[in-house]
Design an enzyme around this catalytic site. Structure first.
Site, PDB file in Angstrom:
ATOM      1  N   LYS A  13      62.955  24.914  46.552  1.00 33.63           N
ATOM      2  CA  LYS A  13      64.073  25.682  47.124  1.00 33.63           C
ATOM      3  C   LYS A  13      63.685  26.348  48.438  1.00 33.63           C
ATOM      4  O   LYS A  13      64.417  26.263  49.435  1.00 33.63           O
ATOM      5  CB  LYS A  13      64.536  26.770  46.141  1.00 33.63           C
ATOM      6  CG  LYS A  13      65.040  26.259  44.827  1.00 33.63           C
ATOM      7  CD  LYS A  13      65.591  27.375  43.967  1.00 33.63           C
ATOM      8  CE  LYS A  13      64.552  28.432  43.617  1.00 33.63           C
ATOM      9  NZ  LYS A  13      63.447  27.906  42.791  1.00 33.63           N
ATOM     10  N   ARG A  88      70.022  34.743  39.715  1.00 32.51           N
ATOM     11  CA  ARG A  88      69.157  34.112  38.713  1.00 32.51           C
ATOM     12  C   ARG A  88      69.851  33.987  37.358  1.00 32.51           C
ATOM     13  O   ARG A  88      69.340  33.315  36.463  1.00 32.51           O
ATOM     14  CB  ARG A  88      67.862  34.911  38.540  1.00 32.51           C
ATOM     15  CG  ARG A  88      66.935  34.832  39.739  1.00 32.51           C
ATOM     16  CD  ARG A  88      65.652  35.585  39.470  1.00 32.51           C
ATOM     17  NE  ARG A  88      64.764  35.611  40.625  1.00 32.51           N
ATOM     18  CZ  ARG A  88      63.852  34.711  40.895  1.00 32.51           C
ATOM     19  NH1 ARG A  88      63.706  33.687  40.094  1.00 32.51           N
ATOM     20  NH2 ARG A  88      63.082  34.814  41.967  1.00 32.51           N
ATOM     21  N   ARG A 123      50.790  25.290  45.358  1.00 32.55           N
ATOM     22  CA  ARG A 123      51.644  26.194  46.138  1.00 32.55           C
ATOM     23  C   ARG A 123      50.856  27.370  46.684  1.00 32.55           C
ATOM     24  O   ARG A 123      50.011  27.940  46.011  1.00 32.55           O
ATOM     25  CB  ARG A 123      52.795  26.727  45.286  1.00 32.55           C
ATOM     26  CG  ARG A 123      53.980  25.809  45.248  1.00 32.55           C
ATOM     27  CD  ARG A 123      55.295  26.535  45.307  1.00 32.55           C
ATOM     28  NE  ARG A 123      55.460  27.647  44.386  1.00 32.55           N
ATOM     29  CZ  ARG A 123      56.655  28.114  44.047  1.00 32.55           C
ATOM     30  NH1 ARG A 123      57.744  27.555  44.494  1.00 32.55           N
ATOM     31  NH2 ARG A 123      56.764  29.137  43.240  1.00 32.55           N
ATOM     32  N   ARG A 156      50.230  32.807  44.074  1.00 29.84           N
ATOM     33  CA  ARG A 156      50.881  33.900  43.354  1.00 29.84           C
ATOM     34  C   ARG A 156      50.515  33.823  41.877  1.00 29.84           C
ATOM     35  O   ARG A 156      50.289  32.738  41.337  1.00 29.84           O
ATOM     36  CB  ARG A 156      52.408  33.801  43.501  1.00 29.84           C
ATOM     37  CG  ARG A 156      52.896  33.908  44.926  1.00 29.84           C
ATOM     38  CD  ARG A 156      54.401  33.986  45.008  1.00 29.84           C
ATOM     39  NE  ARG A 156      55.054  32.936  44.207  1.00 29.84           N
ATOM     40  CZ  ARG A 156      56.369  32.808  44.117  1.00 29.84           C
ATOM     41  NH1 ARG A 156      57.156  33.648  44.734  1.00 29.84           N
ATOM     42  NH2 ARG A 156      56.902  31.825  43.402  1.00 29.84           N
ATOM     43  N   ARG A 167      57.531  30.264  32.797  1.00 29.89           N
ATOM     44  CA  ARG A 167      58.550  30.394  33.845  1.00 29.89           C
ATOM     45  C   ARG A 167      59.625  29.319  33.702  1.00 29.89           C
ATOM     46  O   ARG A 167      60.813  29.574  33.898  1.00 29.89           O
ATOM     47  CB  ARG A 167      57.915  30.303  35.233  1.00 29.89           C
ATOM     48  CG  ARG A 167      57.019  31.478  35.586  1.00 29.89           C
ATOM     49  CD  ARG A 167      56.497  31.352  37.004  1.00 29.89           C
ATOM     50  NE  ARG A 167      57.577  31.482  37.976  1.00 29.89           N
ATOM     51  CZ  ARG A 167      57.509  31.065  39.227  1.00 29.89           C
ATOM     52  NH1 ARG A 167      56.426  30.449  39.656  1.00 29.89           N
ATOM     53  NH2 ARG A 167      58.516  31.239  40.054  1.00 29.89           N
TER      54      ARG A 167
END
Length: 210
Positions: A13, A88, A123, A156, A167
């Site tokens: 995203k 969300r 990431r 992160r 998640r």
């Protein structure tokens, strides 16, 4: 155009929002960034949010949306904006509508869970400006440094392998229902995430007609 990008964590995203931002010259707005900006600017809503953030609590939807409304009222949003990471939940989407925020198009980036788990290990996020990178698909020019601001690019905590499955579970329970929500409004376009970023970008541009 006022846009929302949906998709599971790691679906791309943020990367696609940045690409559309550059194409249309409209800002990509993430919830985390606007909260930090509001706190830094010392706005009333920012001060309220800061209290929750310092205590470790979740910032209430109403406070987040008030901050969002302040952000999209700025001049750089007159031609449109992109929301990345908000809403969300369906409740947040309802609140967004109730507050008079009009959305023209919602892009849902669909990527299989097993592909996401493989992606997320690479990431990296700038610890200053929040820019997104990937060690394989979108590396920074200098390893460990942000191209834009020179901040450190870091993993992160919620991108670490031990948290990815949790998640994804939360996404399917809380956020995935937004797909049907926006589909029923006739503004959803689902794009299959590709292994090459540029191929996904081509599909996103096509869905947006740009």
């Amino acid at each position: 155009m006022n846009l929302i990008f949906l998709g599971a964590p790691g679906a791309g995203k943020g990367t696609q929002a940045e690409t559309v931002q550059a194409k249309l010259n409209i800002p990509a707005i993430s919830t985390g960034n606007i909260l930090r900006e509001a706190v830094k600017d010392g706005t009333d809503a920012g001060k309220t949010a800061e209290g929750f953030m310092k205590s470790g609590g979740l910032v209430p939807d109403e406070v987040v949306i008030n901050i969002l409304k302040d952000r999209i009222a700025k001049d750089d949003c007159k031609a449109g904006f992109i929301l990345d990471g908000f809403p969300r939940t369906v409740a947040q989407a309802d609140a967004l509508t109730a507050f008079g925020v009009k959305i023209d198009k919602v892009i849902n980036i669909d990527v299989a869970d097993n592909a996401i788990a493989a992606r997320m290990g690479g990431r990296r996020v700038c610890n200053k400006c929040g820019a997104s990178y990937h060690t394989e698909y979108k590396p920074s020019k200098v390893d460990g440094k942000c191209d834009g601001c020179g901040g450190d690019t870091v993993i992160r905590d919620d991108d670490k392998p031990e948290t990815v499955l949790e998640r994804l579970k939360t996404y399917h329970e809380k956020t995935a229902p937004l797909i049907g929500y926006y589909e029923s409004k006739g503004i959803l376009a689902t794009v299959k995430g590709q292994s090459e970023i540029k191929e996904t970008t081509a599909l996103v541009f096509s869905a947006l007609g740009i």
